[in-house]
Design a protein around this motif. Structure first.
Motif, short mmCIF file in Angstrom:
data_model
loop_
_atom_site.label_atom_id
_atom_site.label_comp_id
_atom_site.label_asym_id
_atom_site.label_seq_id
_atom_site.Cartn_x
_atom_site.Cartn_y
_atom_site.Cartn_z
N PHE A 177 1.00 -1.28 -0.12
CA PHE A 177 -0.08 -0.02 -0.13
C PHE A 177 0.86 1.40 0.31
CE2 PHE A 177 -1.96 -3.42 2.63
CZ PHE A 177 -3.12 -3.53 1.85
N PRO A 178 0.45 2.42 -0.56
CA PRO A 178 1.51 3.46 -0.59
C PRO A 178 2.02 3.99 0.71
CG PRO A 178 -0.50 3.65 -2.11
CD PRO A 178 -0.82 2.50 -1.28
N CYS A 179 1.31 3.91 1.65
CA CYS A 179 1.95 4.51 2.99
C CYS A 179 3.14 3.97 3.28
CB CYS A 179 1.02 4.27 4.32
SG CYS A 179 0.58 2.66 4.63
N ARG A 226 10.91 6.13 2.54
CA ARG A 226 11.33 7.05 1.91
C ARG A 226 11.87 8.22 2.90
NH1 ARG A 226 9.97 11.76 0.05
NH2 ARG A 226 7.82 12.06 -0.54
N ARG A 227 10.74 8.70 3.55
CA ARG A 227 11.14 9.65 4.35
C ARG A 227 12.02 9.28 5.58
NH1 ARG A 227 6.15 10.80 2.54
NH2 ARG A 227 5.52 13.01 2.34
N THR A 228 12.11 8.11 5.97
CA THR A 228 13.03 7.63 7.22
C THR A 228 14.54 7.56 6.50
OG1 THR A 228 11.37 6.21 8.13
CG2 THR A 228 13.64 5.68 8.52
N GLN A 271 13.72 6.40 -7.25
CA GLN A 271 13.44 5.44 -7.85
C GLN A 271 13.27 3.99 -6.80
OE1 GLN A 271 11.90 3.47 -10.27
NE2 GLN A 271 13.49 4.07 -11.81
N PRO A 272 11.85 3.92 -6.44
CA PRO A 272 11.55 3.00 -5.20
C PRO A 272 11.51 1.55 -5.73
CG PRO A 272 9.57 3.50 -6.13
CD PRO A 272 10.52 4.34 -7.23
N THR A 273 11.76 0.90 -6.69
CA THR A 273 11.85 -0.40 -7.09
C THR A 273 12.85 -1.00 -8.16
OG1 THR A 273 10.19 -2.30 -7.68
CG2 THR A 273 9.88 0.02 -8.56
#
Length: 332
Positions: free
Chosen positions: A152-154, A160-162, A170-172
């Motif tokens: 889920f997006p959360c 990414r904030r941590t 680029q998250p994946t």
């Protein structure tokens, strides 16, 4: 959804701003999946296509549509072979194809999500990600390949904030649980395979971050083209660090009356796209936590919850007991 509402309010976002961030992020996952020959859904989706409810993209639980949740209706398999360096060399694996684990970290929340101190961050997630950043010398920019778990997006928005990564991260390397597919607990197997391919094709340092349950189990692994000069740590738990950050957990009560302040919320939808009822997590004036329903005929309270320009988190209303004995909440 409870984390989605609580985190976006904590970050000072309106629901509209949070939705836009989710759409942009998920569109990036879709783009990667479209280029992955092993993905289940190989199609690019624009942010608005992902966040806009349609008959084919119905709302599941506010604010998540079908294209914003994990897709487990897949038939996919993957495998990883891990061995000693000596055995790999004996098997004839060339040096340019050897990928080394540098270490990892793990921690968990209580399985019962009602036993958590709050829902705008996850202490185990923070501890795990900070630990693997230390493996990269404390610099998240050293990771040139990243997989942030995407049920889920959360979850990746929190991660990414941590990690201190911007919205352009680029998250994946795989494509995400919506688009690549989510074969139950083996998505990270596929992500590990994709990460190995990425490193073999030129990336130097990769981060795999996986999550399970209701933001419950957190694991991360750092992979590299270069072997570590230090032996692998045999204990990856950072549970004690996570537990040290935990605040007081409010008592949960099943019966409450009087005023209730919204800690988080969602609304559940039927297959026809209509709201079935709202769900609010509340804090009482005494500091206890309770859950309450918002019936579908309470249009005023539902409109308050689903306002795209102002979060209802922190707003107050009345807790009453319905005829069937279930607590209900009405906006003040």
């Amino acid at each position: 959804p409870l984390y989605e509402a609580a985190t976006s309010a904590h970050w000072g976002q309106t629901p509209r701003e949070a939705m836009a961030e989710s759409g942009n992020l998920w569109s990036t996952y879709a783009t990667v999946a479209s280029e992955n020959p092993n993905a289940w859904l190989k199609r690019r989706f624009a942010p608005d296509e992902i966040t806009t409810p349609t008959p084919d993209n119905r709302l599941i639980a506010w604010p998540y549509t079908k294209l914003m949740v994990a897709n487990p209706m897949v038939n996919m398999g993957g495998a990883i072979l891990m061995t000693s360096l000596a055995k790999a060399r004996a098997a004839g694996i060339s040096a340019d194809r050897l990928i080394y684990p540098l270490g990892g970290a793990s921690a968990e929340e209580p399985r019962d999500y009602l036993l958590r101190d709050q829902f705008y961050e996850s202490h185990p997630q923070n501890a795990v990600l900070k630990a693997v950043m230390e493996l990269a010398g404390g610099d998240d920019r050293k990771f040139d390949a990243i997989e942030l778990y995407s049920c889920f997006p959360c979850v990746p928005k929190m991660a990414r904030r941590t990690l201190g990564l911007g919205s352009d991260v680029q998250p994946t390397v795989t494509g995400g649980l919506t688009f690549f597919g989510a074969p139950l607990n083996t998505y990270m197997t596929h992500a590990a395979c994709a990460m190995v391919r990425k490193l073999r094709n030129g990336a130097k340092l990769g981060l795999l971050y996986g999550q399970g349950g209701f933001v419950t189990k957190h694991h991360a692994l750092v992979l590299s083209r270069q072997a570590s000069p230090e032996p692998l740590a045999q204990d990856t738990s950072v549970q004690s660090e996570a537990d040290r950050s935990k605040g007081a957990v409010p008592d949960f009560v099943t019966e409450a009356a009087g005023k209730g302040t919204v800690e988080s919320f969602t609304a559940l939808y039927g297959r026809n796209g209509d709201v079935e009822h709202g769900v609010v997590m509340l804090r009482t004036p005494e500091g206890a936590r309770t859950l309450a329903r918002v019936p579908v005929n309470d249009s005023r309270t539902l409109e308050h919850l689903l306002n795209m320009d102002r979060t209802p988190v922190g707003s107050s209303g009345d807790i009453v007991t319905a005829d069937d004995g279930v607590p209900e909440w009405r906006v003040g």
